[in-house]
Structure formats: structure tokens, C-alpha cells
Design a protein around this motif. Structure first.
Motif, PDB file in Angstrom:
ATOM      1  N   GLN A 165       0.829  -1.200   0.000  1.00  0.00           N
ATOM      2  CA  GLN A 165       0.000   0.000   0.000  1.00  0.00           C
ATOM      3  C   GLN A 165       0.868   1.257   0.000  1.00  0.00           C
ATOM      4  OE1 GLN A 165      -3.195  -0.472   3.146  1.00  0.00           O
ATOM      5  NE2 GLN A 165      -2.023  -2.324   3.601  1.00  0.00           N
ATOM      6  N   GLY A 166       0.303   2.343  -0.526  1.00  0.00           N
ATOM      7  CA  GLY A 166       1.017   3.618  -0.516  1.00  0.00           C
ATOM      8  C   GLY A 166       1.790   3.856  -1.793  1.00  0.00           C
ATOM      9  N   ALA A 167       2.993   4.431  -1.646  1.00  0.00           N
ATOM     10  CA  ALA A 167       3.819   4.768  -2.808  1.00  0.00           C
ATOM     11  C   ALA A 167       4.743   3.604  -3.160  1.00  0.00           C
ATOM     12  CB  ALA A 167       4.629   6.029  -2.506  1.00  0.00           C
ATOM     13  N   TRP A 168       4.192   2.429  -3.291  1.00  0.00           N
ATOM     14  CA  TRP A 168       4.999   1.248  -3.633  1.00  0.00           C
ATOM     15  C   TRP A 168       5.145   1.083  -5.143  1.00  0.00           C
ATOM     16  CZ3 TRP A 168       3.033  -2.632  -6.688  1.00  0.00           C
ATOM     17  CH2 TRP A 168       1.644  -2.611  -6.900  1.00  0.00           C
ATOM     18  N   CYS A 169       4.245   1.678  -5.925  1.00  0.00           N
ATOM     19  CA  CYS A 169       4.232   1.484  -7.374  1.00  0.00           C
ATOM     20  C   CYS A 169       3.994   2.836  -8.032  1.00  0.00           C
ATOM     21  CB  CYS A 169       3.127   0.493  -7.745  1.00  0.00           C
ATOM     22  SG  CYS A 169       2.902   0.234  -9.524  1.00  0.00           S
ATOM     23  N   VAL A 170       5.076   3.520  -8.381  1.00  0.00           N
ATOM     24  CA  VAL A 170       4.979   4.852  -8.979  1.00  0.00           C
ATOM     25  C   VAL A 170       5.680   4.826 -10.334  1.00  0.00           C
ATOM     26  CG1 VAL A 170       5.549   7.288  -8.701  1.00  0.00           C
ATOM     27  CG2 VAL A 170       4.948   5.929  -6.704  1.00  0.00           C
ATOM     28  N   GLY A 171       4.977   5.310 -11.364  1.00  0.00           N
ATOM     29  CA  GLY A 171       5.570   5.321 -12.703  1.00  0.00           C
ATOM     30  C   GLY A 171       4.859   4.372 -13.631  1.00  0.00           C
ATOM     31  N   GLY A 213       0.628   2.477 -10.441  1.00  0.00           N
ATOM     32  CA  GLY A 213       1.334   3.568 -11.086  1.00  0.00           C
ATOM     33  C   GLY A 213       1.094   4.902 -10.414  1.00  0.00           C
ATOM     34  N   SER A 214       0.123   4.963  -9.501  1.00  0.00           N
ATOM     35  CA  SER A 214      -0.206   6.187  -8.785  1.00  0.00           C
ATOM     36  C   SER A 214       0.281   6.091  -7.345  1.00  0.00           C
ATOM     37  CB  SER A 214      -1.719   6.440  -8.800  1.00  0.00           C
ATOM     38  OG  SER A 214      -2.212   6.508 -10.116  1.00  0.00           O
ATOM     39  N   ALA A 215       0.283   7.229  -6.670  1.00  0.00           N
ATOM     40  CA  ALA A 215       0.607   7.250  -5.249  1.00  0.00           C
ATOM     41  C   ALA A 215      -0.494   8.023  -4.526  1.00  0.00           C
ATOM     42  CB  ALA A 215       1.964   7.908  -5.005  1.00  0.00           C
ATOM     43  N   PRO A 216      -1.296   7.372  -3.683  1.00  0.00           N
ATOM     44  CA  PRO A 216      -1.114   5.985  -3.262  1.00  0.00           C
ATOM     45  C   PRO A 216      -1.771   4.998  -4.220  1.00  0.00           C
ATOM     46  CG  PRO A 216      -2.952   6.928  -2.083  1.00  0.00           C
ATOM     47  CD  PRO A 216      -2.398   8.029  -2.940  1.00  0.00           C
ATOM     48  N   SER A 217      -1.392   3.742  -4.053  1.00  0.00           N
ATOM     49  CA  SER A 217      -2.046   2.646  -4.757  1.00  0.00           C
ATOM     50  C   SER A 217      -2.015   1.436  -3.829  1.00  0.00           C
ATOM     51  CB  SER A 217      -1.350   2.348  -6.089  1.00  0.00           C
ATOM     52  OG  SER A 217       0.021   2.057  -5.882  1.00  0.00           O
ATOM     53  N   TRP A 218      -2.784   0.424  -4.184  1.00  0.00           N
ATOM     54  CA  TRP A 218      -2.932  -0.750  -3.308  1.00  0.00           C
ATOM     55  C   TRP A 218      -2.843  -2.020  -4.155  1.00  0.00           C
ATOM     56  CZ3 TRP A 218      -5.549   3.760  -3.103  1.00  0.00           C
ATOM     57  CH2 TRP A 218      -5.572   4.458  -1.877  1.00  0.00           C
ATOM     58  N   ALA A 219      -2.293  -3.071  -3.559  1.00  0.00           N
ATOM     59  CA  ALA A 219      -2.192  -4.350  -4.269  1.00  0.00           C
ATOM     60  C   ALA A 219      -2.190  -5.503  -3.281  1.00  0.00           C
ATOM     61  CB  ALA A 219      -0.932  -4.403  -5.118  1.00  0.00           C
ATOM     62  N   ALA A 220      -2.781  -6.612  -3.704  1.00  0.00           N
ATOM     63  CA  ALA A 220      -2.711  -7.863  -2.947  1.00  0.00           C
ATOM     64  C   ALA A 220      -2.347  -8.959  -3.934  1.00  0.00           C
ATOM     65  CB  ALA A 220      -4.043  -8.175  -2.269  1.00  0.00           C
ATOM     66  N   THR A 221      -1.362  -9.782  -3.587  1.00  0.00           N
ATOM     67  CA  THR A 221      -0.955 -10.904  -4.432  1.00  0.00           C
ATOM     68  C   THR A 221      -0.941 -12.168  -3.581  1.00  0.00           C
ATOM     69  OG1 THR A 221       1.396 -10.487  -3.997  1.00  0.00           O
ATOM     70  CG2 THR A 221       0.437  -9.450  -5.940  1.00  0.00           C
ATOM     71  N   ASP A 222      -1.057 -13.320  -4.250  1.00  0.00           N
ATOM     72  CA  ASP A 222      -1.107 -14.559  -3.482  1.00  0.00           C
ATOM     73  C   ASP A 222      -0.125 -15.581  -4.020  1.00  0.00           C
ATOM     74  OD1 ASP A 222      -2.763 -17.298  -4.515  1.00  0.00           O
ATOM     75  OD2 ASP A 222      -2.851 -15.568  -5.840  1.00  0.00           O
ATOM     76  N   GLU A 223       0.076 -16.601  -3.185  1.00  0.00           N
ATOM     77  CA  GLU A 223       0.877 -17.765  -3.569  1.00  0.00           C
ATOM     78  C   GLU A 223       0.221 -18.985  -2.941  1.00  0.00           C
ATOM     79  OE1 GLU A 223       5.162 -19.603  -2.223  1.00  0.00           O
ATOM     80  OE2 GLU A 223       5.086 -17.453  -2.679  1.00  0.00           O
ATOM     81  N   GLY A 224      -0.225 -19.933  -3.789  1.00  0.00           N
ATOM     82  CA  GLY A 224      -0.776 -21.179  -3.282  1.00  0.00           C
ATOM     83  C   GLY A 224      -2.271 -21.200  -3.071  1.00  0.00           C
ATOM     84  N   LEU A 225      -3.000 -20.170  -3.517  1.00  0.00           N
ATOM     85  CA  LEU A 225      -4.448 -20.142  -3.360  1.00  0.00           C
ATOM     86  C   LEU A 225      -5.140 -20.263  -4.711  1.00  0.00           C
ATOM     87  CD1 LEU A 225      -4.779 -17.170  -0.840  1.00  0.00           C
ATOM     88  CD2 LEU A 225      -5.224 -19.578  -0.323  1.00  0.00           C
ATOM     89  N   ASP A 226      -6.347 -20.811  -4.703  1.00  0.00           N
ATOM     90  CA  ASP A 226      -7.127 -20.801  -5.938  1.00  0.00           C
ATOM     91  C   ASP A 226      -7.765 -19.422  -6.106  1.00  0.00           C
ATOM     92  OD1 ASP A 226      -9.851 -20.796  -4.648  1.00  0.00           O
ATOM     93  OD2 ASP A 226      -9.179 -22.755  -3.951  1.00  0.00           O
ATOM     94  N   GLN A 227      -8.311 -19.161  -7.284  1.00  0.00           N
ATOM     95  CA  GLN A 227      -8.834 -17.831  -7.597  1.00  0.00           C
ATOM     96  C   GLN A 227      -9.967 -17.425  -6.657  1.00  0.00           C
ATOM     97  OE1 GLN A 227      -9.815 -17.121 -11.749  1.00  0.00           O
ATOM     98  NE2 GLN A 227     -11.383 -15.615 -11.209  1.00  0.00           N
TER      99      GLN A 227
END
Length: 242
Positions: A165-171, A213-227
Motif C-alpha cells: 500500500q502507498g507509494a509502492w508502485c509509482v511510474g 502507477g499512482s501514489a497511493p495505490s494498493w495491491a494484494a498478491t497470493d501464492e498457493g491459493l485458488d482464484q
């Protein structure tokens, strides 16, 4: 609701990060590597106070106290009707409503961490609300450059969810929010987002992006889960409020 950074936190913007305690399920959390403790309660001696409603005993006299027997009556004693009021009776919060960080998965120290991050950031902070067996594996936040928060949760079968969350993905959103292909709309808590597949199969994982690409932005990613499991967890992300 946007929050202003209090004076003490503003002075701490030079600090790069604050570590979250790793709270393994069923074990006592370790002491945090960095951070400051809460306020201490000054010591003091116990004091006695008069009990509300108590009255002093009557002074003794030489004559016995006279008592009169109660008068007999066939009618029950009258009772006062409750006073009418225009104010509605208070109602309890709806089931499942959890203000602040109380709903966040993890230890008490983890919840304190989310509460502190929400107070310090000018953007909305979210935490995961997960089934039994999940715990906070790693996490940190920093205030510099607009602030960012990264937390990884681990499940009972080795599954993982990372929330950024936040300014993790800018550009360039294509570089910092990778995908194999877009699947469709999905929710990141109470925010609308986009569900993407990270590879050509379910084993490669999924992500939900909000304003990459914006600040702030939010993301959640997974490993080992079904959709279905992943999108359900992403939709249940809790916005930490004051």
C-alpha cells in the motif's frame, strides 16, 4: 478519512522503517526489533475513597428507637410509570463491525502496528482478516516519499498473501504491477480493483491492483491459493479507521 501526521510522527520521518513482530500461530510474539514502547503508567500508592451512597451510622442513645408496624393495605403499592423520552434508545453496532485495527489478523503487537501506520499515513491503510491458522509473517512501513506499507501473511498450508500500500508502485504500472493477463473487476476491501493472473496457470497466482502507477495505490498478491479463495480474502481486507 485522511489523517494528519502528529508532531511526534512527523519528526520521525527520517526513520526508514518500522518492523512488525512475527507472530507465529500458537506461540508468544517476539519483542520488536525497532520502535518505541507505549506510555508507562506512573506508580502510586493505593488510596481509599468513600463508597457512593454510604451513610454514617446513627449515634447511640439511651432510649430504644421506636418503630411503628406498617399499615395494612389491600392495594398493592403504586409504582411510577417510566418517564417518556424523545431520545432513541442506544443501539449496538451491527455484527461484524470492527473499528480500528481490532479486526486485523495477527498478535496484539501487529494490531498496534496497523493502528500506528493508519495514524501516520495520509492514505487509507488496510489489513487482512483471515481464517484461523494465518499469521503475520513479515511487515514494515516507512514514512519517506509518501509512505508505503508491506505486509506478508502465511497460511496453515504454506500459502502466502502479500499486501502492498502507498507509494509502492509509482511510474510505469506495467513494470511494478506485472500480470500475464487481466481477468476482470475485483475488490480490494471497500475499493474497486482489477483481478489479474500472474501466469498461465492457477499455480502462478493472482493479484488485485487498485490505481497501479499512482501514489497511493494498493495491491494484494497470493501464492498457493485458488482464484475464488484469493478474491474472497482480497474483498475482506479491512480499512483501519480511527
Amino acid at each position: 478519512m485522511r489523517r494528519r501526521i502528529p508532531t511526534v510522527l512527523a519528526a520521525a520521518t527520517a526513520v526508514l522503517s518500522v518492523a512488525v513482530l512475527v507472530a507465529a500461530c500458537g506461540s508468544s510474539p517476539a519483542e520488536p526489533a525497532t520502535g518505541t514502547g507505549g506510555p508507562t503508567v506512573p506508580g502510586g500508592s493505593a488510596t481509599s475513597a468513600p463508597v457512593p451512597g454510604a451513610s454514617a451510622a446513627p449515634e447511640a442513645t439511651g432510649e430504644p428507637e421506636r418503630t411503628e408496624p406498617p399499615a395494612a393495605t389491600d392495594e398493592p403499592a403504586a409504582t411510577d410509570e417510566p418517564a417518556a423520552t424523545d431520545e432513541p434508545a442506544p443501539t449496538a453496532e451491527p455484527p461484524g463491525a470492527s473499528p480500528g485495527a481490532e479486526a486485523c489478523t495477527g498478535s496484539a503487537e501487529n494490531r498496534d502496528f496497523f493502528a500506528a501506520a493508519a495514524e501516520a499515513m495520509s492514505w487509507d491503510v488496510y489489513c487482512a482478516v483471515l481464517p484461523d491458522g494465518w499469521f503475520v509473517e513479515t511487515g514494515a512501513y516507512r514514512l519517506a516519499d509518501g509512505g508505503r506499507l508491506d505486509v506478508t501473511y502465511r497460511g496453515p498450508g504454506g500459502e502466502r498473501i502479500e499486501v502492498r500500500q502507498g507509494a509502492w508502485c509509482v511510474g510505469d504500472a506495467g513494470n511494478c504491477a506485472p500480470r500475464d493477463h487481466e481477468i476482470g473487476p475485483a475488490s480490494f476491501g471497500d475499493r474497486p480493483g482489477t483481478l489479474v493472473a500472474l501466469g498461465g496457470s492457477e499455480q502462478d497466482g493472482f493479484a488485485v491492483y487498485v490505481d497501479p502507477g499512482s501514489a497511493p495505490s494498493w495491491a494484494a498478491t497470493d501464492e498457493g491459493l485458488d482464484q475464488a479463495s484469493f478474491t474472497s480474502i482480497a474483498a475482506a481486507l479491512h480499512r483501519v479507521t480511527e
